[in-house]
Design a protein around this motif. Structure first.
Motif, PDB file in Angstrom:
ATOM      1  N   ARG A   1       9.034 -16.239 -76.888  1.00 16.62           N
ATOM      2  CA  ARG A   1       7.843 -15.397 -77.051  1.00 16.62           C
ATOM      3  C   ARG A   1       7.594 -14.579 -75.770  1.00 16.62           C
ATOM      4  N   ALA A   2       7.708 -15.229 -74.618  1.00 12.13           N
ATOM      5  CA  ALA A   2       7.464 -14.539 -73.347  1.00 12.13           C
ATOM      6  C   ALA A   2       8.474 -13.414 -73.116  1.00 12.13           C
ATOM      7  N   GLN A   3       9.744 -13.657 -73.439  1.00 13.10           N
ATOM      8  CA  GLN A   3      10.759 -12.623 -73.238  1.00 13.10           C
ATOM      9  C   GLN A   3      10.556 -11.464 -74.207  1.00 13.10           C
ATOM     10  N   ARG A   4      10.174 -11.794 -75.434  1.00 13.17           N
ATOM     11  CA  ARG A   4       9.928 -10.732 -76.423  1.00 13.17           C
ATOM     12  C   ARG A   4       8.712  -9.900 -76.011  1.00 13.17           C
ATOM     13  N   GLN A   5       7.695 -10.550 -75.496  1.00 17.67           N
ATOM     14  CA  GLN A   5       6.512  -9.809 -75.043  1.00 17.67           C
ATOM     15  C   GLN A   5       6.859  -8.934 -73.845  1.00 17.67           C
ATOM     16  N   ARG A   6       7.673  -9.464 -72.935  1.00 19.06           N
ATOM     17  CA  ARG A   6       8.087  -8.702 -71.757  1.00 19.06           C
ATOM     18  C   ARG A   6       8.811  -7.418 -72.168  1.00 19.06           C
ATOM     19  N   GLU A   7       9.571  -7.491 -73.286  1.00 18.66           N
ATOM     20  CA  GLU A   7      10.315  -6.319 -73.747  1.00 18.66           C
ATOM     21  C   GLU A   7       9.556  -5.500 -74.789  1.00 18.66           C
ATOM     22  N   GLY A   8       8.332  -5.924 -75.082  1.00 20.34           N
ATOM     23  CA  GLY A   8       7.537  -5.178 -76.058  1.00 20.34           C
ATOM     24  C   GLY A   8       7.980  -5.372 -77.496  1.00 20.34           C
ATOM     25  N   LEU A   9       8.587  -6.517 -77.769  1.00 20.53           N
ATOM     26  CA  LEU A   9       9.037  -6.811 -79.143  1.00 20.53           C
ATOM     27  C   LEU A   9       7.970  -7.553 -79.937  1.00 20.53           C
TER      28      LEU A   9
ATOM     29  N   ALA B   1      19.824 -11.138 -66.410  1.00 29.65           N
ATOM     30  CA  ALA B   1      21.274 -11.277 -66.249  1.00 29.65           C
ATOM     31  C   ALA B   1      21.893 -12.199 -67.300  1.00 29.65           C
ATOM     32  N   ILE B   2      21.077 -12.790 -68.157  1.00 27.00           N
ATOM     33  CA  ILE B   2      21.608 -13.702 -69.177  1.00 27.00           C
ATOM     34  C   ILE B   2      21.659 -12.986 -70.528  1.00 27.00           C
ATOM     35  N   THR B   3      22.393 -13.574 -71.474  1.00 31.09           N
ATOM     36  CA  THR B   3      22.454 -13.000 -72.826  1.00 31.09           C
ATOM     37  C   THR B   3      21.055 -13.012 -73.433  1.00 31.09           C
ATOM     38  N   PRO B   4      20.539 -11.856 -73.841  1.00 32.05           N
ATOM     39  CA  PRO B   4      19.161 -11.760 -74.331  1.00 32.05           C
ATOM     40  C   PRO B   4      19.018 -12.223 -75.795  1.00 32.05           C
ATOM     41  N   PHE B   5      19.213 -13.500 -75.999  1.00 36.17           N
ATOM     42  CA  PHE B   5      19.222 -14.056 -77.361  1.00 36.17           C
ATOM     43  C   PHE B   5      17.900 -13.852 -78.090  1.00 36.17           C
ATOM     44  N   TRP B   6      16.802 -13.614 -77.352  1.00 27.00           N
ATOM     45  CA  TRP B   6      15.488 -13.400 -77.954  1.00 27.00           C
ATOM     46  C   TRP B   6      15.428 -12.074 -78.704  1.00 27.00           C
ATOM     47  N   ARG B   7      16.433 -11.253 -78.559  1.00 22.45           N
ATOM     48  CA  ARG B   7      16.478 -10.003 -79.327  1.00 22.45           C
ATOM     49  C   ARG B   7      16.947 -10.268 -80.759  1.00 22.45           C
ATOM     50  N   VAL B   8      17.490 -11.464 -81.007  1.00 22.07           N
ATOM     51  CA  VAL B   8      17.921 -11.838 -82.355  1.00 22.07           C
ATOM     52  C   VAL B   8      17.091 -13.019 -82.877  1.00 22.07           C
ATOM     53  N   LEU B   9      16.790 -13.966 -82.014  1.00 18.51           N
ATOM     54  CA  LEU B   9      16.008 -15.137 -82.417  1.00 18.51           C
ATOM     55  C   LEU B   9      14.571 -14.954 -81.935  1.00 18.51           C
ATOM     56  N   ASP B  10      13.637 -14.901 -82.885  1.00 14.13           N
ATOM     57  CA  ASP B  10      12.247 -14.851 -82.439  1.00 14.13           C
ATOM     58  C   ASP B  10      11.669 -16.258 -82.435  1.00 14.13           C
ATOM     59  N   GLU B  11      10.456 -16.376 -81.932  1.00 17.93           N
ATOM     60  CA  GLU B  11       9.867 -17.697 -81.740  1.00 17.93           C
ATOM     61  C   GLU B  11       9.559 -18.428 -83.049  1.00 17.93           C
ATOM     62  N   THR B  12       9.630 -17.725 -84.188  1.00 18.99           N
ATOM     63  CA  THR B  12       9.325 -18.362 -85.468  1.00 18.99           C
ATOM     64  C   THR B  12      10.573 -18.861 -86.192  1.00 18.99           C
TER      65      THR B  12
ATOM     66  N   ILE C   1      22.706  -5.139 -77.347  1.00 21.87           N
ATOM     67  CA  ILE C   1      21.463  -4.706 -77.991  1.00 21.87           C
ATOM     68  C   ILE C   1      20.538  -4.242 -76.862  1.00 21.87           C
ATOM     69  N   PRO C   2      20.089  -3.006 -76.900  1.00 21.25           N
ATOM     70  CA  PRO C   2      19.253  -2.499 -75.798  1.00 21.25           C
ATOM     71  C   PRO C   2      17.939  -3.282 -75.650  1.00 21.25           C
ATOM     72  N   ALA C   3      17.466  -3.377 -74.426  1.00 22.44           N
ATOM     73  CA  ALA C   3      16.159  -4.005 -74.173  1.00 22.44           C
ATOM     74  C   ALA C   3      15.107  -3.283 -75.004  1.00 22.44           C
ATOM     75  N   GLY C   4      14.176  -4.063 -75.532  1.00 20.80           N
ATOM     76  CA  GLY C   4      13.115  -3.479 -76.348  1.00 20.80           C
ATOM     77  C   GLY C   4      13.520  -3.261 -77.793  1.00 20.80           C
ATOM     78  N   THR C   5      14.725  -3.717 -78.153  1.00 18.60           N
ATOM     79  CA  THR C   5      15.224  -3.585 -79.522  1.00 18.60           C
ATOM     80  C   THR C   5      15.550  -4.977 -80.041  1.00 18.60           C
ATOM     81  N   SER C   6      15.224  -5.216 -81.300  1.00 19.25           N
ATOM     82  CA  SER C   6      15.575  -6.502 -81.888  1.00 19.25           C
ATOM     83  C   SER C   6      16.231  -6.284 -83.240  1.00 19.25           C
TER      84      SER C   6
END
Length: 139
Positions: free
Chosen positions: A131-139, A105-116, A53-58
């Protein structure tokens, strides 16, 4: 013998999980109908999918399940197994990060699981990391 067994680590659960299987759903369960062709995913295929899943996409878990089913020529993906393995994927990724791996370098699980999501509260990283990773990617 004490009767207590050692609890498996998330890495052991990830690496010891059976390979993915495509088979008919045995009975109506978890929103699936008996006889539908179901993918029972492994943590490895979930991690591989999330990693693409590309960065910035969820996407939400339902979409992940639909796309995995399509990829494996199934009609549905088991929601129960997916939920369990998503947690393993997230925990293993976070353990790697805590051990020194860059967050990129890790699996970006925050692209599927959000903080809620209910799973977020159970994760060792907690909702704030997500939340921090999603904000970093603009999600």
């Amino acid at each position: 013998m004490t009767g207590k067994s050692k609890r498996k680590s998330w890495i052991e659960k990830f690496e010891g999980a059976p390979p993915p299987v495509v088979k008919p759903v045995p009975a109506d369960i978890a929103g699936m109908k008996a006889g539908e062709i179901m993918l029972v995913p492994s943590p490895a295929i979930i991690a591989d999918f999330i990693g693409k899943i590309p960065a910035g996409t969820s996407m939400d878990v339902k979409m992940l399940r639909r796309q995995l089913a399509r990829q494996f020529e199934a009609e549905v993906t088991c929601p129960i197994t997916t939920g369990f393995h998503l947690r393993a994927v997230a925990e293993v990724a976070y353990e790697a990060h805590r051990a020194g791996a860059a967050v990129t370098a890790i699996t970006p699980f925050w692209r599927v699981l959000d903080e809620t999501t209910p799973t977020a509260a159970k994760l060792a990283c907690g909702p704030d990391f997500i939340r921090a990773q999603r904000q970093r990617e603009g999600l």
